[in-house]
Each structure stands twice: as structure tokens, then as C-alpha cells.
Design a protein around this motif. Structure first.
Motif, mmCIF file in Angstrom:
data_model
loop_
_atom_site.group_PDB
_atom_site.id
_atom_site.type_symbol
_atom_site.label_atom_id
_atom_site.label_comp_id
_atom_site.label_asym_id
_atom_site.label_seq_id
_atom_site.Cartn_x
_atom_site.Cartn_y
_atom_site.Cartn_z
ATOM 1 N N LEU A 70 -55.452 -32.044 -71.234
ATOM 2 C CA LEU A 70 -54.436 -31.903 -70.192
ATOM 3 C C LEU A 70 -53.699 -30.604 -70.465
ATOM 4 O O LEU A 70 -53.207 -30.388 -71.576
ATOM 5 C CB LEU A 70 -53.462 -33.080 -70.214
ATOM 6 C CG LEU A 70 -54.063 -34.488 -70.142
ATOM 7 C CD1 LEU A 70 -52.948 -35.537 -70.141
ATOM 8 C CD2 LEU A 70 -54.933 -34.638 -68.908
ATOM 9 N N LEU A 71 -53.612 -29.735 -69.464
ATOM 10 C CA LEU A 71 -53.093 -28.391 -69.687
ATOM 11 C C LEU A 71 -51.711 -28.163 -69.084
ATOM 12 O O LEU A 71 -51.258 -27.027 -68.991
ATOM 13 C CB LEU A 71 -54.084 -27.370 -69.131
ATOM 14 C CG LEU A 71 -55.492 -27.476 -69.720
ATOM 15 C CD1 LEU A 71 -56.411 -26.452 -69.083
ATOM 16 C CD2 LEU A 71 -55.450 -27.277 -71.235
ATOM 17 N N ALA A 72 -51.030 -29.225 -68.668
ATOM 18 C CA ALA A 72 -49.661 -29.122 -68.176
ATOM 19 C C ALA A 72 -48.920 -30.393 -68.568
ATOM 20 O O ALA A 72 -49.506 -31.476 -68.616
ATOM 21 C CB ALA A 72 -49.634 -28.937 -66.662
ATOM 22 N N ASP A 73 -47.648 -30.250 -68.869
ATOM 23 C CA ASP A 73 -46.841 -31.388 -69.311
ATOM 24 C C ASP A 73 -46.120 -32.032 -68.131
ATOM 25 O O ASP A 73 -45.824 -31.364 -67.131
ATOM 26 C CB ASP A 73 -45.799 -30.936 -70.343
ATOM 27 C CG ASP A 73 -46.438 -30.389 -71.601
ATOM 28 O OD1 ASP A 73 -47.522 -30.894 -71.975
ATOM 29 O OD2 ASP A 73 -45.863 -29.450 -72.204
ATOM 30 N N GLU A 74 -45.820 -33.323 -68.264
ATOM 31 C CA GLU A 74 -44.998 -33.980 -67.253
ATOM 32 C C GLU A 74 -43.633 -33.304 -67.197
ATOM 33 O O GLU A 74 -43.032 -33.004 -68.221
ATOM 34 C CB GLU A 74 -44.846 -35.473 -67.568
ATOM 35 C CG GLU A 74 -46.142 -36.242 -67.425
ATOM 36 C CD GLU A 74 -45.968 -37.733 -67.674
ATOM 37 O OE1 GLU A 74 -44.840 -38.140 -68.017
ATOM 38 O OE2 GLU A 74 -46.948 -38.492 -67.529
ATOM 39 N N GLY A 75 -43.173 -33.040 -65.971
ATOM 40 C CA GLY A 75 -41.912 -32.334 -65.779
ATOM 41 C C GLY A 75 -42.070 -30.839 -65.654
ATOM 42 O O GLY A 75 -41.130 -30.139 -65.274
ATOM 43 N N SER A 126 -65.525 -28.841 -66.965
ATOM 44 C CA SER A 126 -65.153 -28.348 -65.644
ATOM 45 C C SER A 126 -63.636 -28.368 -65.544
ATOM 46 O O SER A 126 -62.970 -29.261 -66.081
ATOM 47 C CB SER A 126 -65.761 -29.225 -64.548
ATOM 48 O OG SER A 126 -67.156 -29.112 -64.550
ATOM 49 N N GLU A 127 -63.091 -27.381 -64.859
ATOM 50 C CA GLU A 127 -61.641 -27.244 -64.750
ATOM 51 C C GLU A 127 -61.168 -27.660 -63.362
ATOM 52 O O GLU A 127 -61.783 -27.298 -62.355
ATOM 53 C CB GLU A 127 -61.209 -25.809 -65.049
ATOM 54 C CG GLU A 127 -61.506 -25.378 -66.473
ATOM 55 C CD GLU A 127 -61.058 -23.951 -66.757
ATOM 56 O OE1 GLU A 127 -60.919 -23.181 -65.768
ATOM 57 O OE2 GLU A 127 -60.839 -23.610 -67.929
#
Length: 447
Positions: free
Chosen positions: A60-65, A4-5
């Protein structure tokens, strides 16, 4: 299992993007419904997003920052109990991912004493900004002390370190502010050191004191992206400065009686446990003056001027993330004690980085205390959409002529900026003079 997204929800107030501040999970972690997945930063506030699913983190599909747009997929979760042949169960109530006001964007709250990072411009908490990384905790309203349950504190000197009485949050506050608890005068009922005791001790040092001076970086220059709160502030200030023609006025005031009044309030059982400062009197004076000069409490458009017969009092707050201006709704209805409690609540909210968009919208007039930074005065820029802003300078002893004699008095400079499209010099001058008259003689508030 089927994945699930979880997408970045619409956090309201026209915000279309957010920055990933910190992931609270990693691939392979097992998560439960309502467990915090990630902390994001919008142009308005820091927000923690809980999971609407239970299962195992796949990716995880986005990086910190990284800055992502609303609707972008942030994380995939393989839901517990789901199989590839069976349809994935529907996510929890869609409202949990829709708005900051709902549980999907619950914001962590710790004990108020544990967050000395924000400076409400008017309380002048002297210290360094707290880290944006905070422990996960359920959202909660900060408790307001009930003065009826306490009596007037007595002064008890703090003894040696071994006999110091201070709660853990107070010890943390002292550490953050660089205060030696052994040097603090305790005023708690049982001889304990209170939050005000620590702040009072810290205020004896320079407001710009650094615990240590950082060394020069090896890099000759540092590039800081303009985004989030800083981008929002830049846009708002540019719009205000180049849309509303500002006119500013200033007046020096003998605020000795205000300082005496503040001292009496601090010693009053009715205000026990409540933060009291000259800002409280200035705020009450502003509300009183607005009633006598209603045009300064207006909103201007090219077609009409809306005069507000209520005061949503904005308080400029300098936080680790930048300037925010939360406001006290219907401040004209509050007693002096209730206003003091409301100002303290704004301090706690700003310090925790959880000022909501609703708390920053709908303001009608603003006050900022430059004195908390040791400044005598300034020319503040109007909060966009408002007609007036008052600036309170530092209050300190200076020579002052009283009945033909030079005496030491507590003197401050009161200034303000106003939208000249709505108010002219006579209205501006009367309004500032009215605020000044209360600071010179607070007893006028009883009229």
C-alpha cells in the motif's frame, strides 16, 4: 510474479486530488477483480475504488488520511498466474479506472433506513451523522415505494418490547436517533413501526439534543485541516458572497392551510410510503412562482444573462461531510407525488454520501429549510452561479389576527437572497410574495 500498479483515477468534474479514507485490504491479502480496495473522499463525494486486477497485495503506497493527486500509485498487486519472465497481463477495461460514473468508482449503498446521518435541509431528520466507514456493497438505486401497492395505514400502538414489530433497519434507525421503540406509535399495515414513526418520535425532542455531552478534551485546541468538502464549500461560499451582490427579503406567512394539506397528503393512499413535509409544498410553490417571475431562474455572466425555462431545483443538504446542494432535474415536469419521490431520493443519496457530481451540477435555483433546525429565518448565500435561493423557516403555532380576532395559527417566515445584478427589488418582492401565496393557500396550485 510481476506487480501491477493501481493509480488514483480521474474522478471527473475537474477534481485533481482525493483523501484516502480507509483501506479495505492489507499487504498479503488476496484480491479479486472488482473487489473494493480503498475508500476515498473527494471534494464532491465518497467513492469506493475496485480492483482491476486479481492477485496478492504487495504494498500500500498511501496512508489513511493522506491526500494524493490523480495519477499517483495507490497500491501494487502481484497478479495471479503471472511470472517474472512473462509480461504482466493488461489491466481490465481502462474505463474501470477512469470515472465515477463507471464501475471503478462504485459507491456502497445500504438500505435507505439504515443511514440516518445526513439531514436534508427540509426534512429535518434529527440524529447524529453516520460513520463514513461503510460496508462494501454494489452500487444500486434506492428503491422508491409504490403507493399503488399499499393502502392507508392504520394507527396501532406499539406494545411491550417483546411484541414490537420493526425491521432491523428501523431498529438501527431508532438506536441511532435515541428513540425507545416501546414509546413509538406504530402506523404500519400489520402494526409494524415504520421509518416515519421513528422520525416523528425523534422530532419531539430538541433538534440540537445530544445523546450525551462529550467531556472537554485534554488538548486545549484542535487543528482541523481545511481540505476535501470543507475546502470546496469555503471556496464556493467566498466566491458567491464576494461576486454576487446579495439582496434579501422576508415575509411572515400563515401556513395553517399548508399544514392541513400536508396532513391530508400523508393520509392519502396515493402518498402511502412517501415522505411528505412542508418542504414539498414550498418546492412546488417555488416552481410555480418561477414561471411567473422567470428572471430569478437565471445565470449571470459579464456578457449575458441566461434565463432558464426549466427548473433544476437545488435542495440544500447538510451531511456529515458538509453542505451539498443536489438538484432535481426538470422539476417543473413533475407531479406533486413525483416531486415528493424525487426529494426522498435526494435524501437517501445525500445520507449515503453518494451524491454524484452530476447531481450537484446544473442547478438553476435553490431552496433551503432552516426550519428543520428550529430557526425562524436567515440570509442564505446563493449557490454559486444561481440568481435566487429561498429559505423556509420553522413552522409553529403563534398568535395571528384572523378576521379581527387573535387566533393560534401555524406561522412561518419565508426569506430569500437574490443576485442584484440580475433582479431588482420589485421582481424579488413579487417572486417571494408568489411563493408565500401558495404556502398560505395551496389550492392555488390547482389553477
Amino acid at each position: 510474479m510481476s506487480d501491477s500498479e493501481f493509480t488514483l483515477p480521474d474522478v471527473g468534474e475537474g477534481l485533481t486530488e482525493a483523501e484516502i479514507v480507509q483501506w479495505r485490504v492489507k499487504p498479503g491479502d488476496t484480491v479479486e477483480i472488482n473487489q473494493v480496495l480503498v475508500e476515498i473522499e473527494t471534494a464532491k463525494s465518497l467513492v469506493e475504488l475496485p480492483s482491476p486486477f486479481a492477485g496478492t497485495v504487495s504494498a500500500l503506497l498511501a496512508d489513511e488520511g493522506q491526500t494524493v493527486e490523480v495519477g499517483s500509485v495507490l497500491i501494487r498487486v502481484a497478479e495471479a498466474g503471472a511470472s517474472e519472465d512473462a509480461p504482466a497481463p493488461a489491466p481490465a477495461n481502462p474505463e474501470t479506472t477512469s470515472t465515477v460514473a463507471d464501475t471503478a468508482s462504485s459507491i456502497s449503498t445500504e438500505a435507505s433506513e439504515e443511514k440516518p446521518g445526513a439531514v436534508l435541509v427540509g426534512y429535518g431528520i434529527k440524529g447524529h451523522g453516520a460513520s463514513r466507514r461503510r460496508k462494501s456493497a454494489p452500487a444500486a438505486e434506492a428503491p422508491v415505494p409504490d403507493a399503488r401497492a399499499t393502502t392507508r395505514p392504520s394507527s396501532v400502538p406499539a406494545a411491550a418490547a417483546s411484541s414490537i414489530i420493526a425491521k432491523p433497519p428501523i431498529r438501527k434507525l431508532a438506536k441511532d436517533l435515541g428513540v425507545d421503540l416501546a414509546e413509538v406509535l406504530a402506523t404500519g399495515l400489520a402494526g409494524e413501526i415504520t421509518r416515519d414513526d421513528v422520525i416523528r418520535q425523534a422530532s419531539q425532542a430538541s433538534v440540537f439534543r445530544n445523546i450525551e455531552t462529550p467531556a472537554w478534551s485534554d488538548e486545549r485546541e484542535e487543528i482541523i485541516p481545511v481540505k476535501g468538502m470543507r475546502k470546496a464549500i469555503a471556496t464556493a461560499m467566498t466566491t458567491s458572497a464576494f461576486t454576487a451582490p446579495h439582496v434579501s427579503v422576508f415575509v411572515d406567512i400563515d401556513a395553517t392551510r399548508t399544514m392541513e394539506f400536508v396532513k391530508r397528503l400523508k393520509n392519502s393512499p396515493d402518498f402511502a410510503g412517501i415522505r411528505v413535509s412542508p418542504l414539498l409544498i414550498a418546492a412546488k410553490a417555488l416552481i410555480w412562482a418561477v414561471r411567473r417571475n422567470p428572471m430569478v431562474n437565471s445565470t449571470f455572466t459579464d456578457k449575458e444573462i441566461t434565463v432558464h425555462h426549466y427548473v433544476n431545483l437545488g435542495i440544500a443538504a447538510a451531511t456529515p461531510r458538509g453542505l451539498v446542494v443536489p438538484n432535481v432535474k426538470d422539476a417543473q415536469e413533475l407531479s406533486l407525488r413525483e416531486l415528493a419521490m424525487a426529494l426522498e431520493a435526494l435524501t437517501i443519496t445525500a445520507r449515503d454520501g453518494k451524491t454524484s457530481p452530476a447531481q450537484m451540477s446544473g442547478g438553476t435555483i435553490t431552496i433551503t429549510n432552516l426550519g428543520s433546525f428550529g430557526m425562524d429565518t436567515g440570509t442564505p448565500i446563493l449557490n454559486p452561479g444561481e440568481v435566487g435561493i429561498i429559505a423556509l423557516g420553522t413552522i409553529k403555532q403563534k398568535p395571528w389576527v384572523v378576521d379581527g380576532e387573535v387566533r393560534p395559527r401555524f406561522v412561518t417566515t419565508l426569506g430569500g437572497s437574490f443576485d442584484h445584478r440580475v433582479v431588482d427589488g420589485d421582481v424579488v418582492s413579487r417572486f417571494v410574495a408568489d411563493v408565500a401565496s401558495i404556502l398560505e393557500e395551496p389550492a392555488l396550485l390547482l389553477d
